[in-house]
Design an enzyme around this catalytic site. Structure first.
Site, PDB file in Angstrom:
ATOM      1  N   LYS A  15      -0.425  -8.011   6.256  1.00 24.43           N
ATOM      2  CA  LYS A  15      -1.009  -9.482   5.440  1.00 24.43           C
ATOM      3  C   LYS A  15      -2.298  -9.091   5.097  1.00 24.43           C
ATOM      4  O   LYS A  15      -2.995  -7.949   5.055  1.00 24.43           O
ATOM      5  CB  LYS A  15      -1.522 -10.124   6.943  1.00 24.43           C
ATOM      6  CG  LYS A  15      -1.704 -11.616   6.917  1.00 24.43           C
ATOM      7  CD  LYS A  15      -1.514 -12.241   6.025  1.00 24.43           C
ATOM      8  CE  LYS A  15      -1.344 -13.800   5.789  1.00 24.43           C
ATOM      9  NZ  LYS A  15      -0.634 -14.617   4.644  1.00 24.43           N
ATOM     10  N   TYR A  16      -3.136  -9.737   3.624  1.00 24.66           N
ATOM     11  CA  TYR A  16      -4.183  -9.638   3.278  1.00 24.66           C
ATOM     12  C   TYR A  16      -4.968 -10.926   3.486  1.00 24.66           C
ATOM     13  O   TYR A  16      -4.693 -11.949   3.648  1.00 24.66           O
ATOM     14  CB  TYR A  16      -3.806  -9.840   1.907  1.00 24.66           C
ATOM     15  CG  TYR A  16      -4.609  -9.651   0.920  1.00 24.66           C
ATOM     16  CD1 TYR A  16      -5.568  -7.899   0.448  1.00 24.66           C
ATOM     17  CD2 TYR A  16      -5.506 -10.738  -0.028  1.00 24.66           C
ATOM     18  CE1 TYR A  16      -6.627  -7.889  -0.186  1.00 24.66           C
ATOM     19  CE2 TYR A  16      -6.654  -9.799  -0.115  1.00 24.66           C
ATOM     20  CZ  TYR A  16      -7.117  -9.019  -0.626  1.00 24.66           C
ATOM     21  OH  TYR A  16      -8.542  -8.656  -1.579  1.00 24.66           O
ATOM     22  N   GLY A  42      -9.055   5.880  -2.179  1.00 25.50           N
ATOM     23  CA  GLY A  42      -9.316   6.282  -2.708  1.00 25.50           C
ATOM     24  C   GLY A  42      -9.247   4.637  -3.806  1.00 25.50           C
ATOM     25  O   GLY A  42      -9.823   4.901  -5.445  1.00 25.50           O
ATOM     26  N   GLY A  43      -8.987   3.277  -3.056  1.00 23.92           N
ATOM     27  CA  GLY A  43      -8.572   2.232  -4.090  1.00 23.92           C
ATOM     28  C   GLY A  43      -7.520   2.401  -4.711  1.00 23.92           C
ATOM     29  O   GLY A  43      -7.579   1.218  -5.365  1.00 23.92           O
ATOM     30  N   ARG A  94     -12.806  13.180   6.800  1.00 25.24           N
ATOM     31  CA  ARG A  94     -13.334  13.570   5.515  1.00 25.24           C
ATOM     32  C   ARG A  94     -14.644  12.590   5.911  1.00 25.24           C
ATOM     33  O   ARG A  94     -14.712  11.974   6.538  1.00 25.24           O
ATOM     34  CB  ARG A  94     -12.853  13.975   4.592  1.00 25.24           C
ATOM     35  CG  ARG A  94     -12.843  11.881   3.544  1.00 25.24           C
ATOM     36  CD  ARG A  94     -12.310  12.131   2.383  1.00 25.24           C
ATOM     37  NE  ARG A  94     -12.089  11.051   1.652  1.00 25.24           N
ATOM     38  CZ  ARG A  94     -12.801  10.137   1.437  1.00 25.24           C
ATOM     39  NH1 ARG A  94     -14.431  10.496   2.062  1.00 25.24           N
ATOM     40  NH2 ARG A  94     -12.465   8.446   1.525  1.00 25.24           N
ATOM     41  N   ARG A 146     -24.078   3.630  -5.664  1.00 22.80           N
ATOM     42  CA  ARG A 146     -23.556   3.963  -6.210  1.00 22.80           C
ATOM     43  C   ARG A 146     -24.039   3.735  -7.683  1.00 22.80           C
ATOM     44  O   ARG A 146     -23.168   2.435  -8.197  1.00 22.80           O
ATOM     45  CB  ARG A 146     -22.272   3.963  -5.716  1.00 22.80           C
ATOM     46  CG  ARG A 146     -21.759   4.573  -4.366  1.00 22.80           C
ATOM     47  CD  ARG A 146     -20.588   4.756  -4.578  1.00 22.80           C
ATOM     48  NE  ARG A 146     -19.714   4.587  -3.200  1.00 22.80           N
ATOM     49  CZ  ARG A 146     -18.497   5.038  -2.685  1.00 22.80           C
ATOM     50  NH1 ARG A 146     -18.497   5.464  -3.991  1.00 22.80           N
ATOM     51  NH2 ARG A 146     -18.475   5.186  -1.433  1.00 22.80           N
ATOM     52  N   LYS A 166       0.663  -0.926  -0.007  1.00 23.79           N
ATOM     53  CA  LYS A 166      -0.163  -0.224  -0.458  1.00 23.79           C
ATOM     54  C   LYS A 166       0.811   1.328   0.109  1.00 23.79           C
ATOM     55  O   LYS A 166       2.221   1.338   0.751  1.00 23.79           O
ATOM     56  CB  LYS A 166      -1.079   0.001   1.078  1.00 23.79           C
ATOM     57  CG  LYS A 166      -1.983  -0.892   1.168  1.00 23.79           C
ATOM     58  CD  LYS A 166      -2.795  -1.150   2.640  1.00 23.79           C
ATOM     59  CE  LYS A 166      -4.324  -1.549   3.057  1.00 23.79           C
ATOM     60  NZ  LYS A 166      -5.112  -1.836   3.295  1.00 23.79           N
ATOM     61  N   GLU A 224      -7.486   1.824   8.146  1.00 24.63           N
ATOM     62  CA  GLU A 224      -7.077   3.229   8.098  1.00 24.63           C
ATOM     63  C   GLU A 224      -8.017   4.501   8.403  1.00 24.63           C
ATOM     64  O   GLU A 224      -9.416   3.727   8.995  1.00 24.63           O
ATOM     65  CB  GLU A 224      -6.914   3.822   6.733  1.00 24.63           C
ATOM     66  CG  GLU A 224      -7.854   3.629   5.485  1.00 24.63           C
ATOM     67  CD  GLU A 224      -7.633   3.434   3.924  1.00 24.63           C
ATOM     68  OE1 GLU A 224      -6.310   3.189   4.154  1.00 24.63           O
ATOM     69  OE2 GLU A 224      -8.660   4.334   3.579  1.00 24.63           O
ATOM     70  N   GLU A 270     -11.774   2.849   9.574  1.00 26.92           N
ATOM     71  CA  GLU A 270     -11.970   1.566   8.684  1.00 26.92           C
ATOM     72  C   GLU A 270     -11.353   0.300   8.480  1.00 26.92           C
ATOM     73  O   GLU A 270     -10.033  -0.089   9.483  1.00 26.92           O
ATOM     74  CB  GLU A 270     -11.550   1.556   7.139  1.00 26.92           C
ATOM     75  CG  GLU A 270     -12.558   2.870   6.101  1.00 26.92           C
ATOM     76  CD  GLU A 270     -12.057   2.599   4.938  1.00 26.92           C
ATOM     77  OE1 GLU A 270     -11.399   2.133   3.911  1.00 26.92           O
ATOM     78  OE2 GLU A 270     -13.097   3.896   4.502  1.00 26.92           O
TER      79      GLU A 270
END
Length: 452
Positions: free
Chosen positions: A201-202, A164-165, A292, A338, A158, A288, A275
């Site tokens: 780790k994922y 924002g991905g 905002r 969305r 990361k 994270e 998150e």
């Protein structure tokens, strides 16, 4: 005290902020690019200023132009919405230095939490649970690869300044690591002008759950429950709901408590989002902080009855929250979809164009946040979000049924225009979503055949 707010954004969020300002009796200034001169927020605001040509870096991301617009129109506060400058600590610092109230956390807090490695260190010290990973940014691919071997694959690389991905890559083997590291570093440098990276780790079968917090400048902080944001494409959310389904109340309570603890440890002020990833066994891990307003904030508003933009403005003006955790009582279920100008059949490729038809849903407990209307030309320069359709119902089954009906009423058409509306109905019908057994991999499973 705040009397006039400059809205440093565009699209549906600019309209959303303008509406609450109007309800509060606050005057508004809309800034816009040359492309957006006829936009919905320009028509709604009390005043408007063109700050540059179409490209965002020459308009919405141009700090001197935004500040000058606030100065010449006599604004005393600046609301950044989400995206663009909303998490830019330099912008927040300039606002403060120039005497404008920035509607968000203090610049120094934003800088610490916007740096993902710094945020991890703060939360470790505050006792929040984190996945195994680097405490700080890693200065070489070799050190990162050695840590990945120690943690065990898969891992995720990361960008320290990411959001924002963007600026992240999942790595499943040591052989793939060097290439993924180099590519992510180049992306981070190009997009965020900061090539620093870290790894953790994922989790393959995880849920993405977030906690909304509100904190004032007087030491009070509350959380407003949980949102499930697991339905994503390319790490960007498509469907969100509150409360997070099939998540035990004790777990939600604990997540809320640690989020408040983390916010207080960081000196947070305003609306923010913590998150988390939740594994199949119900264990949760901090990821994270978003400093905002979130795109998905309406689902929290629908279940709590709290206007988050109003609270942002009140807190920014120095007012205390005036309520405690015991006063927060979420009711029912809210879901947000969305509707983006994207073609799901082409891996969600942008599909801008002129809207010849734009019929949006209505009815009991249906809310639509949008800036689109017939005759609106979707520009290819900005985010593809056209509308957020939000519904509320007493329980989840009724909320899903109401959302299916709302999406069936949604008709957005024009030459070259495609949207995610019909795809979202398929998502709502998926057995795993119906049973609340979905995770962050569901959208990928649905789209894999089409992409192939």
């Amino acid at each position: 005290m705040i009397s006039k707010v400059l809205i440093a954004n565009r699209g549906e969020i600019a309209v959303r902020v303008a509406r609450t300002c109007r309800e509060m009796g606050l005057r508004t200034v809309a800034v816009h690019s040359s492309v957006d001169r006829d936009s919905a927020v320009v028509r709604m605001a009390d005043e408007s200023v063109q700050i540059g040509p179409g490209p965002a870096k020459e308009s919405y991301l141009d700090i001197p132009s935004v500040i000058e617009a606030a100065r010449i129109r006599g604004a005393d506060a600046i609301h950044p919405g989400y995206g663009f400058l909303s998490e830019n600590p330099d912008f927040a610092e300039v606002c403060e230095a120039e005497g404008f109230t920035f509607v968000g956390p203090p610049a120094a807090v934003m800088a610490r939490l916007g740096d993902k490695a710094s945020a991890r260190a703060i939360m470790v010290d505050a006792g929040l649970p984190l996945l195994p990973g680097s405490r700080d940014a890693l200065d070489s691919a070799e050190k990162a690869a050695a840590l990945a071997d120690e943690i065990g694959y898969p891992v995720i690389v990361k960008a320290v300044a990411g959001g924002g991905g963007r600026g992240m890559a999942v790595v499943r083997s040591a052989a793939d690591f060097p290439r993924a590291w180099a590519k992510t570093k180049a992306t981070a440098q190009a997009v965020f002008r900061d090539g620093r990276l870290y790894i953790e780790k994922y989790l393959d079968s995880a849920r993405h759950v977030e906690i909304q917090v509100l904190a004032d400048a007087h030491g009070a902080c509350v959380h407003l429950g949980a949102r499930d944001c697991s339905l994503q494409r390319r790490h960007q959310k498509l469907v969100e709901e509150s409360p997070a389904p099939r998540l035990p109340e004790d777990t939600v309570r604990e997540m809320g408590e640690v989020a408040v603890r983390g916010a207080l440890a960081a000196g947070y002020v305003g609306a923010g989002t913590f998150e988390f990833l939740v594994d199949p066994d119900g264990r949760f891990y901090f990821m994270e902080v978003n400093c905002r307003l979130q795109v998905e904030h309406p689902v929290t508003e629908m279940v709590t009855g709290i206007d988050l933009v109003r609270e942002q403005l009140r807190v920014a003006a120095g007012e205390p929250l005036g309520y405690g955790q015991h006063d927060i009582a979420p009711r029912g279920v809210a879901i947000e979809c969305r509707v983006n100008a994207e073609d799901p059949a082409r891996d969600f490729a942008p599909a801008p164009g002129l809207l010849t038809e734009c019929a949006l849903p209505a009815g009991p407990f249906v809310r639509v946040d949008t800036h689109a209307a017939p005759g609106y030309r979707i520009p290819p320069l900005y985010d593809s979000l056209l509308a957020k359709v939000i519904v509320w119902a007493p329980d989840r089954d009724q909320a899903i049924a109401r959302m299916r009906g709302a999406l069936a009423e949604t008709r957005i058409n024009g030459p070259g225009v495609a949207t995610t509306a019909s795809f979202l109905r398929d998502v709502l019908d998926h057995p795993r979503f119906r049973a609340a057994e979905h995770d962050t991999g569901l959208i990928g499973d649905l789209t894999a055949p089409a992409v192939a």
